[in-house]
Scaffold this motif. Sequence first.
Motif, PDB file in Angstrom:
ATOM      1  N   MET A   1      35.640  -6.683 -71.387  1.00  0.00           N
ATOM      2  CA  MET A   1      35.606  -5.955 -72.542  1.00  0.00           C
ATOM      3  C   MET A   1      36.678  -5.804 -73.512  1.00  0.00           C
ATOM      4  N   ASN A   2      36.571  -5.756 -74.659  1.00  0.00           N
ATOM      5  CA  ASN A   2      37.613  -5.566 -75.827  1.00  0.00           C
ATOM      6  C   ASN A   2      38.753  -4.439 -75.668  1.00  0.00           C
ATOM      7  N   PRO A   3      40.087  -4.933 -75.047  1.00  0.00           N
ATOM      8  CA  PRO A   3      40.843  -3.888 -74.908  1.00  0.00           C
ATOM      9  C   PRO A   3      41.187  -2.964 -75.716  1.00  0.00           C
ATOM     10  N   ILE A   4      40.931  -2.938 -77.095  1.00  0.00           N
ATOM     11  CA  ILE A   4      40.971  -1.953 -77.950  1.00  0.00           C
ATOM     12  C   ILE A   4      39.808  -0.908 -77.500  1.00  0.00           C
ATOM     13  N   GLU A  37      28.568   0.893 -87.672  1.00  0.00           N
ATOM     14  CA  GLU A  37      29.205  -0.135 -88.558  1.00  0.00           C
ATOM     15  C   GLU A  37      29.441  -1.336 -87.814  1.00  0.00           C
ATOM     16  N   ASN A  38      29.700  -1.216 -86.325  1.00  0.00           N
ATOM     17  CA  ASN A  38      29.980  -2.620 -85.606  1.00  0.00           C
ATOM     18  C   ASN A  38      28.821  -2.597 -84.754  1.00  0.00           C
ATOM     19  N   PRO A  39      27.583  -3.400 -84.941  1.00  0.00           N
ATOM     20  CA  PRO A  39      26.827  -3.383 -83.906  1.00  0.00           C
ATOM     21  C   PRO A  39      27.006  -4.280 -82.881  1.00  0.00           C
ATOM     22  N   GLU A  40      27.815  -5.367 -82.942  1.00  0.00           N
ATOM     23  CA  GLU A  40      28.202  -6.240 -82.026  1.00  0.00           C
ATOM     24  C   GLU A  40      29.099  -5.488 -80.954  1.00  0.00           C
ATOM     25  N   LEU A  41      29.861  -4.451 -81.146  1.00  0.00           N
ATOM     26  CA  LEU A  41      30.624  -3.747 -80.343  1.00  0.00           C
ATOM     27  C   LEU A  41      29.960  -2.666 -79.584  1.00  0.00           C
ATOM     28  N   LEU A  42      28.878  -2.149 -80.412  1.00  0.00           N
ATOM     29  CA  LEU A  42      27.849  -1.136 -79.715  1.00  0.00           C
ATOM     30  C   LEU A  42      27.120  -1.828 -78.745  1.00  0.00           C
ATOM     31  N   MET A  43      26.727  -3.077 -78.921  1.00  0.00           N
ATOM     32  CA  MET A  43      25.842  -3.655 -78.160  1.00  0.00           C
ATOM     33  C   MET A  43      26.677  -4.159 -76.775  1.00  0.00           C
ATOM     34  N   GLU A  44      27.969  -4.341 -76.799  1.00  0.00           N
ATOM     35  CA  GLU A  44      28.867  -4.665 -75.803  1.00  0.00           C
ATOM     36  C   GLU A  44      28.968  -3.495 -75.052  1.00  0.00           C
ATOM     37  N   VAL A  45      29.189  -2.465 -75.468  1.00  0.00           N
ATOM     38  CA  VAL A  45      29.167  -1.242 -74.638  1.00  0.00           C
ATOM     39  C   VAL A  45      27.992  -0.757 -74.078  1.00  0.00           C
ATOM     40  N   ALA A  46      27.091  -1.034 -74.823  1.00  0.00           N
ATOM     41  CA  ALA A  46      25.598  -0.753 -74.263  1.00  0.00           C
ATOM     42  C   ALA A  46      25.397  -1.606 -72.926  1.00  0.00           C
ATOM     43  N   GLU A  47      25.693  -2.964 -73.098  1.00  0.00           N
ATOM     44  CA  GLU A  47      25.259  -3.941 -72.148  1.00  0.00           C
ATOM     45  C   GLU A  47      26.071  -3.638 -70.979  1.00  0.00           C
ATOM     46  N   TRP A  48      27.575  -3.338 -71.058  1.00  0.00           N
ATOM     47  CA  TRP A  48      28.346  -2.826 -70.113  1.00  0.00           C
ATOM     48  C   TRP A  48      27.548  -1.343 -69.398  1.00  0.00           C
ATOM     49  N   TRP A  49      27.260  -0.468 -70.337  1.00  0.00           N
ATOM     50  CA  TRP A  49      26.802   0.762 -69.701  1.00  0.00           C
ATOM     51  C   TRP A  49      25.344   0.596 -68.956  1.00  0.00           C
ATOM     52  N   ILE A  50      24.416  -0.246 -69.547  1.00  0.00           N
ATOM     53  CA  ILE A  50      23.073  -0.259 -69.067  1.00  0.00           C
ATOM     54  C   ILE A  50      22.749  -1.300 -68.020  1.00  0.00           C
ATOM     55  N   LYS A  51      23.134  -2.587 -68.623  1.00  0.00           N
ATOM     56  CA  LYS A  51      23.027  -3.748 -67.506  1.00  0.00           C
ATOM     57  C   LYS A  51      24.081  -3.927 -66.243  1.00  0.00           C
ATOM     58  N   THR A  52      25.191  -3.792 -66.742  1.00  0.00           N
ATOM     59  CA  THR A  52      26.461  -4.244 -65.831  1.00  0.00           C
ATOM     60  C   THR A  52      26.506  -3.099 -64.589  1.00  0.00           C
TER      61      THR A  52
END
Length: 72
Positions: A1-4, A37-52
């Motif tokens: 996941m993105n360090p920021i 404002e940043n759907p890619e970042l939202l999807m990254e967190v959603a995938e980490w939260w839901i799938k991972t």
Amino acid sequence: MNPILIEKIITVCNDKITKKGENVGLSFYAFFENKNENPELLMEVAEWWIKTNKLDHFEKAVKIKELVLELK
């Protein structure tokens, strides 16, 4: 996941825990503004939260913080 993003999640979790106590729950939307404002970042967190991690919609901020700290 993105360090920021990791740092932002930790900051939000710490803030919620400080304001509302150790039992406060939150969803992954807590890390974003009301507008998408940043759907890619939202999807990254959603995938980490839901799938991972297979987390429920609301989880304890303490648990999320622990999971994110493992990524550092």
